[in-house]
Scaffold this motif. Sequence first.
Motif, mmCIF file in Angstrom:
data_model
loop_
_atom_site.group_PDB
_atom_site.id
_atom_site.type_symbol
_atom_site.label_atom_id
_atom_site.label_comp_id
_atom_site.label_asym_id
_atom_site.label_seq_id
_atom_site.Cartn_x
_atom_site.Cartn_y
_atom_site.Cartn_z
ATOM 1 N N THR A 1 0.837 -1.135 0.187
ATOM 2 C CA THR A 1 -0.118 0.127 0.105
ATOM 3 C C THR A 1 0.902 1.105 -0.019
ATOM 4 O O THR A 1 0.348 2.315 -0.215
ATOM 5 C CB THR A 1 -0.786 -0.044 1.131
ATOM 6 N N ARG A 2 2.226 1.131 0.484
ATOM 7 C CA ARG A 2 2.815 2.207 0.460
ATOM 8 C C ARG A 2 4.448 2.116 0.368
ATOM 9 O O ARG A 2 4.900 1.062 0.963
ATOM 10 C CB ARG A 2 2.747 3.081 1.831
ATOM 11 N N ARG B 1 8.093 4.069 1.095
ATOM 12 C CA ARG B 1 8.833 5.292 1.597
ATOM 13 C C ARG B 1 10.081 4.927 1.303
ATOM 14 O O ARG B 1 10.879 4.087 2.150
ATOM 15 C CB ARG B 1 8.164 5.447 2.923
ATOM 16 N N ASN C 1 4.929 -0.822 3.224
ATOM 17 C CA ASN C 1 3.740 -1.017 3.943
ATOM 18 C C ASN C 1 2.837 -1.643 3.489
ATOM 19 O O ASN C 1 2.484 -1.701 2.157
ATOM 20 C CB ASN C 1 3.184 0.496 4.386
ATOM 21 N N VAL D 1 7.666 9.447 -1.208
ATOM 22 C CA VAL D 1 6.599 8.217 -0.735
ATOM 23 C C VAL D 1 5.623 7.967 -1.719
ATOM 24 O O VAL D 1 5.352 8.982 -2.752
ATOM 25 C CB VAL D 1 5.818 8.774 0.351
ATOM 26 N N ASP E 1 1.874 6.000 -2.491
ATOM 27 C CA ASP E 1 0.713 5.207 -2.260
ATOM 28 C C ASP E 1 0.303 4.451 -3.253
ATOM 29 O O ASP E 1 -0.074 4.991 -4.347
ATOM 30 C CB ASP E 1 -0.407 6.173 -1.515
ATOM 31 N N ARG F 1 -1.862 0.347 -4.540
ATOM 32 C CA ARG F 1 -2.328 -1.042 -4.022
ATOM 33 C C ARG F 1 -1.940 -2.065 -5.079
ATOM 34 O O ARG F 1 -2.793 -1.976 -6.100
ATOM 35 C CB ARG F 1 -3.892 -0.582 -4.114
#
Length: 176
Positions: free
Chosen positions: A18-19, A21, A32, A72, A74, A76
Motif C-alpha cells: 500500500t505504500r 517510502r 507498508n 513516498v 501510495d 495498491r
Amino acid sequence: RPHGIGVDPVSLIGKQLTRVRRSRTHPCITLNLSDGTAFQLLVVGYDPHYRGVPKVLESDSPILNPRAASGVADLRLTISHAASITLSDKAFQVQPGSGSGKEAGTTKEDRWTQRHAAFALKFEEEQGWHCVWATMAEYDGRDRERCVFRNYADVYLDRLQAHPAPHAHAQAHVNA
C-alpha cells in the motif's frame, strides 16, 4: 537471504503493498502492507554511526523508487513473487599512478566482477520484475562528477517492528 539475516521475501507473497517510502538520510526503503505490517529493504553492514563508503539503494522500478519530493508512493499492488536474488556487476577503483618519469600522474584502474544480493518483486497488476540493489561509491575530492570507486553491497528484507503505544496513564502523566 544474504548472510542468513532478515526475513525470507517469500513471506510477502499474496500481500497487498500500500505504500513505499524511501528514507532521505539512510539507504532504506520501507514497504507498508494492507495487513498493517511493514518491512524494510536494508544494506548488509550499514551502520548510521559509522557510515564508511556512502551506500545508496538503487532500483530499476518507479514503484520501488518513488520520485515524489516526499519519497513516498501510495498504491495498491498485490505481490505475486518476491525473492532475494544474486546480481553480478562490474566494480572498479581508480588509483593515482605512483610511477616516475612517463608514468608520473597517470592513473591505474582496477575492474572486477562483484556478485551481490538484491531484492526483487513481481505484482499481479504489473508485468516484469521490480528490483532493488545497493551501490557504494566515492568521488574525486576535486572533481565531484568523477567516480573513483564503485562497488556493490548486499540488500536484505527485514520486518519493521511496530513500537507499542504508550500506556494511557504514562501519557496522562506526560501531559499533566
